[in-house]
Design an enzyme around this catalytic site. Structure first.
Site, PDB file in Angstrom:
ATOM      1  N   SER A  15       0.843  -1.209   0.000  1.00 40.90           N
ATOM      2  CA  SER A  15       0.000   0.000   0.000  1.00 40.90           C
ATOM      3  C   SER A  15       0.872   1.251   0.000  1.00 40.90           C
ATOM      4  CB  SER A  15      -0.919   0.025   1.223  1.00 40.90           C
ATOM      5  OG  SER A  15      -1.683  -1.134   1.264  1.00 40.90           O
ATOM      6  N   THR A  16       1.966   1.182   0.765  1.00 39.77           N
ATOM      7  CA  THR A  16       2.875   2.333   0.841  1.00 39.77           C
ATOM      8  C   THR A  16       3.494   2.616  -0.525  1.00 39.77           C
ATOM      9  OG1 THR A  16       3.394   1.641   3.090  1.00 39.77           O
ATOM     10  CG2 THR A  16       4.880   3.235   2.080  1.00 39.77           C
ATOM     11  N   TYR A  44      -9.802 -13.438  11.437  1.00 37.19           N
ATOM     12  CA  TYR A  44      -8.680 -13.576  12.369  1.00 37.19           C
ATOM     13  C   TYR A  44      -9.152 -14.145  13.723  1.00 37.19           C
ATOM     14  CZ  TYR A  44      -5.153 -11.688   9.278  1.00 37.19           C
ATOM     15  OH  TYR A  44      -4.274 -11.535   8.230  1.00 37.19           O
ATOM     16  N   ASP A  78      -2.872  -2.197  -5.436  1.00 38.38           N
ATOM     17  CA  ASP A  78      -2.009  -2.546  -4.300  1.00 38.38           C
ATOM     18  C   ASP A  78      -1.951  -4.047  -3.998  1.00 38.38           C
ATOM     19  OD1 ASP A  78      -4.120  -3.219  -2.530  1.00 38.38           O
ATOM     20  OD2 ASP A  78      -3.240  -2.058  -0.910  1.00 38.38           O
ATOM     21  N   ASP A  84      -4.753 -14.259  -4.792  1.00 36.95           N
ATOM     22  CA  ASP A  84      -5.899 -14.744  -4.014  1.00 36.95           C
ATOM     23  C   ASP A  84      -5.876 -16.255  -3.840  1.00 36.95           C
ATOM     24  OD1 ASP A  84      -6.644 -12.106  -4.231  1.00 36.95           O
ATOM     25  OD2 ASP A  84      -8.763 -12.618  -4.282  1.00 36.95           O
ATOM     26  N   ILE A 141       4.241  -5.292  10.331  1.00 34.90           N
ATOM     27  CA  ILE A 141       2.888  -5.596  10.822  1.00 34.90           C
ATOM     28  C   ILE A 141       2.706  -4.955  12.201  1.00 34.90           C
ATOM     29  CG2 ILE A 141       1.447  -7.487  11.714  1.00 34.90           C
ATOM     30  CD1 ILE A 141       2.530  -9.211   9.356  1.00 34.90           C
ATOM     31  N   LYS A 143       4.416  -2.337  13.333  1.00 36.06           N
ATOM     32  CA  LYS A 143       4.421  -0.878  13.145  1.00 36.06           C
ATOM     33  C   LYS A 143       3.037  -0.379  12.702  1.00 36.06           C
ATOM     34  CE  LYS A 143       6.837   2.527  10.226  1.00 36.06           C
ATOM     35  NZ  LYS A 143       7.705   2.639   9.034  1.00 36.06           N
ATOM     36  N   ARG A 144       2.398  -1.134  11.804  1.00 33.64           N
ATOM     37  CA  ARG A 144       1.084  -0.709  11.297  1.00 33.64           C
ATOM     38  C   ARG A 144       0.020  -0.843  12.380  1.00 33.64           C
ATOM     39  NH1 ARG A 144      -0.415  -3.628   6.023  1.00 33.64           N
ATOM     40  NH2 ARG A 144      -0.590  -5.394   7.427  1.00 33.64           N
TER      41      ARG A 144
HETATM   42  N1  LIG Z   1      10.091  -0.154   2.840  1.00 36.06           N
HETATM   43  C1  LIG Z   1       9.598   0.155   4.045  1.00 36.06           C
HETATM   44  N2  LIG Z   1      10.421   0.541   5.023  1.00 36.06           N
HETATM   45  C2  LIG Z   1       9.946   0.835   6.252  1.00 36.06           C
HETATM   46  N3  LIG Z   1       8.648   0.771   6.606  1.00 36.06           N
HETATM   47  C3  LIG Z   1       7.784   0.392   5.677  1.00 36.06           C
HETATM   48  C4  LIG Z   1       8.198   0.062   4.349  1.00 36.06           C
HETATM   49  N4  LIG Z   1       7.106  -0.292   3.643  1.00 36.06           N
HETATM   50  C5  LIG Z   1       6.051  -0.193   4.479  1.00 36.06           C
HETATM   51  N5  LIG Z   1       6.454   0.223   5.694  1.00 36.06           N
HETATM   52  C6  LIG Z   1       5.587   0.408   6.880  1.00 36.06           C
HETATM   53  O1  LIG Z   1       5.140  -0.916   7.207  1.00 36.06           O
HETATM   54  C7  LIG Z   1       3.750  -0.929   7.493  1.00 36.06           C
HETATM   55  C8  LIG Z   1       3.025  -1.838   6.492  1.00 36.06           C
HETATM   56  O2  LIG Z   1       3.089  -1.263   5.208  1.00 36.06           O
HETATM   57  P1  LIG Z   1       1.904  -1.423   4.154  1.00 36.06           P
HETATM   58  O3  LIG Z   1       2.233  -0.579   2.985  1.00 36.06           O
HETATM   59  O4  LIG Z   1       0.578  -1.213   4.806  1.00 36.06           O
HETATM   60  O5  LIG Z   1       2.048  -3.001   3.766  1.00 36.06           O
HETATM   61  P2  LIG Z   1       1.125  -3.933   2.882  1.00 36.06           P
HETATM   62  O6  LIG Z   1       0.195  -3.067   2.087  1.00 36.06           O
HETATM   63  O7  LIG Z   1       2.045  -4.722   2.015  1.00 36.06           O
HETATM   64  O8  LIG Z   1       0.411  -4.829   3.839  1.00 36.06           O
HETATM   65  C9  LIG Z   1       3.293   0.515   7.449  1.00 36.06           C
HETATM   66  O9  LIG Z   1       3.329   1.011   8.779  1.00 36.06           O
HETATM   67  C10 LIG Z   1       4.338   1.227   6.586  1.00 36.06           C
HETATM   68  O10 LIG Z   1       4.529   2.579   6.979  1.00 36.06           O
HETATM   69  N1  LIG Z   2      -7.292 -15.142   3.962  1.00 32.27           N
HETATM   70  C1  LIG Z   2      -6.967 -14.107   3.152  1.00 32.27           C
HETATM   71  N2  LIG Z   2      -6.491 -12.989   3.700  1.00 32.27           N
HETATM   72  C2  LIG Z   2      -6.191 -11.996   2.855  1.00 32.27           C
HETATM   73  C3  LIG Z   2      -6.334 -12.073   1.465  1.00 32.27           C
HETATM   74  N3  LIG Z   2      -5.916 -10.903   0.915  1.00 32.27           N
HETATM   75  C4  LIG Z   2      -5.547 -10.139   1.940  1.00 32.27           C
HETATM   76  N4  LIG Z   2      -5.710 -10.780   3.108  1.00 32.27           N
HETATM   77  C5  LIG Z   2      -5.513 -10.243   4.465  1.00 32.27           C
HETATM   78  C6  LIG Z   2      -4.105 -10.185   4.911  1.00 32.27           C
HETATM   79  C7  LIG Z   2      -4.068  -8.946   5.756  1.00 32.27           C
HETATM   80  O1  LIG Z   2      -4.469  -9.247   7.083  1.00 32.27           O
HETATM   81  C8  LIG Z   2      -5.132  -8.037   5.144  1.00 32.27           C
HETATM   82  C9  LIG Z   2      -4.618  -6.994   4.205  1.00 32.27           C
HETATM   83  O2  LIG Z   2      -3.534  -7.483   3.426  1.00 32.27           O
HETATM   84  P1  LIG Z   2      -2.197  -6.601   3.225  1.00 32.27           P
HETATM   85  O3  LIG Z   2      -1.198  -7.557   2.623  1.00 32.27           O
HETATM   86  O4  LIG Z   2      -2.588  -5.505   2.289  1.00 32.27           O
HETATM   87  O5  LIG Z   2      -1.802  -6.073   4.558  1.00 32.27           O
HETATM   88  O6  LIG Z   2      -5.989  -8.909   4.445  1.00 32.27           O
HETATM   89  C10 LIG Z   2      -6.850 -13.257   0.926  1.00 32.27           C
HETATM   90  O7  LIG Z   2      -7.032 -13.419  -0.301  1.00 32.27           O
HETATM   91  N5  LIG Z   2      -7.163 -14.252   1.808  1.00 32.27           N
END
Ligand SMILES: Nc1ncnc2c1ncn2[C@@H]1O[C@H](COP(=O)(O)OP(=O)(O)O)[C@@H](O)[C@H]1O
Ligand SMILES: Nc1nc2c(ncn2[C@H]2C[C@H](O)[C@@H](COP(=O)(O)O)O2)c(=O)[nH]1
Length: 214
Positions: A15-16, A44, A78, A84, A141, A143-144
């Site tokens: 997402s970032t 969860y 994103d 999936d 995870i 940190k978020r």
């Molecule tokens: N390259 C990076 N370095 C440091 N922190 C990061 C980086 N990418 C993401 N983060 C931090 O890690 C957390 C998860 O990032 P996010 O973009 O939500 O991940 P995803 O969408 O893959 O689940 C957020 O708090 C974000 O600010």
């Molecule tokens: N069981 C599944 N969980 C999923 C799927 N796609 C995303 N996710 C979950 C995982 C994370 O808790 C949250 C958001 O995902 P990020 O990677 O953006 O943090 O949703 C899925 O297809 N199946």
């Protein structure tokens, strides 16, 4: 018209990077449904009960996103729909879905994927995959801070996350819907470091140039 899809495990930084990349390219960002997802907290809390429902929810919302993204100009998604099946297969292998659910889900997914072939663009132009180690994944995870993703909420998530990483390796190697590029998510802190951010954007733009997409 260039469509980019991000891929990678939970917390990798999709997402970032989607936000950064979309701003840099002047594209529209499309995010997966998380904050407004009514099934995610239920999953969860009780994965075996809600794995199938969550998968159907994600399939539906992602498909809607993709239909919008593949017809409009310059978009960044994103997460790809191709991940999936990885999630559901893994959950099924962990005993959270039965074979009938897996068969019905697969049939529905492939049926819906067939529809994508009728769109002006059938797949992203580039998949940007963020690779992370378990330590980095967990750090991000934490940190978020989504409560239900924390190990303190459910210690078995450690196994879930480690298993997820094991599924992602072969998934990326076998991915062939579009050209792809791997970003080292352990090495680059594209949140705090402007220099790292530039390095990552440059890698992606170089690839887009090579593909004639920029
Ligand atoms: N390259 C990076 N370095 C440091 N922190 C990061 C980086 N990418 C993401 N983060 C931090 O890690 C957390 C998860 O990032 P996010 O973009 O939500 O991940 P995803 O969408 O893959 O689940 C957020 O708090 C974000 O600010
Ligand atoms: N069981 C599944 N969980 C999923 C799927 N796609 C995303 N996710 C979950 C995982 C994370 O808790 C949250 C958001 O995902 P990020 O990677 O953006 O943090 O949703 C899925 O297809 N199946």
């Amino acid at each position: 018209m260039t469509v980019i899809a991000l891929s990678g495990p939970i917390g990798a930084g999709k997402s970032t990077l989607t936000k950064i990349l979309a701003a840099d390219l002047g594209s529209q960002a499309f995010y997966e449904s998380v904050e407004d997802n009514p099934v995610l907290p239920l999953f969860y809390a009780d994965p075996a009960k809600y794995a199938f429902l969550l998968q159907i929810y994600f399939l539906n919302t992602r498909f809607r996103n993709i239909k919008d993204a593949l017809v409009a100009d310059n978009n960044v998604l994103d997460r790809s729909i191709y991940e999936d099946e990885l999630f559901f297969q893994m959950n099924a292998d962990m005993g959270r879905a039965n074979q009938t659910e897996v068969d019905i889900y697969r049939d529905l997914l492939h049926n819906m994927m067939e529809e994508l072939k009728t769109l002006p663009k059938k797949a992203p132009d580039l998949l940007v995959h963020i690779d992370v180690s378990y330590d980095t994944m967990l750090k991000r995870i934490t940190k978020r801070g989504r409560s239900f993703e924390q190990l303190s909420y459910d210690p078995t998530l450690e196994t879930y996350y480690k298993t997820l990483l094991e599924y992602y390796g072969p998934w990326y190697e076998n991915y062939n819907y579009s050209p792809k590029i791997r970003i080292d998510g352990d090495k680059y802190d594209f949140v705090e470091s402007k220099e790292d951010q530039t390095a990552v954007i440059t890698q992606i733009e170089d690839k887009l140039h090579e593909l004639g997409q920029l």
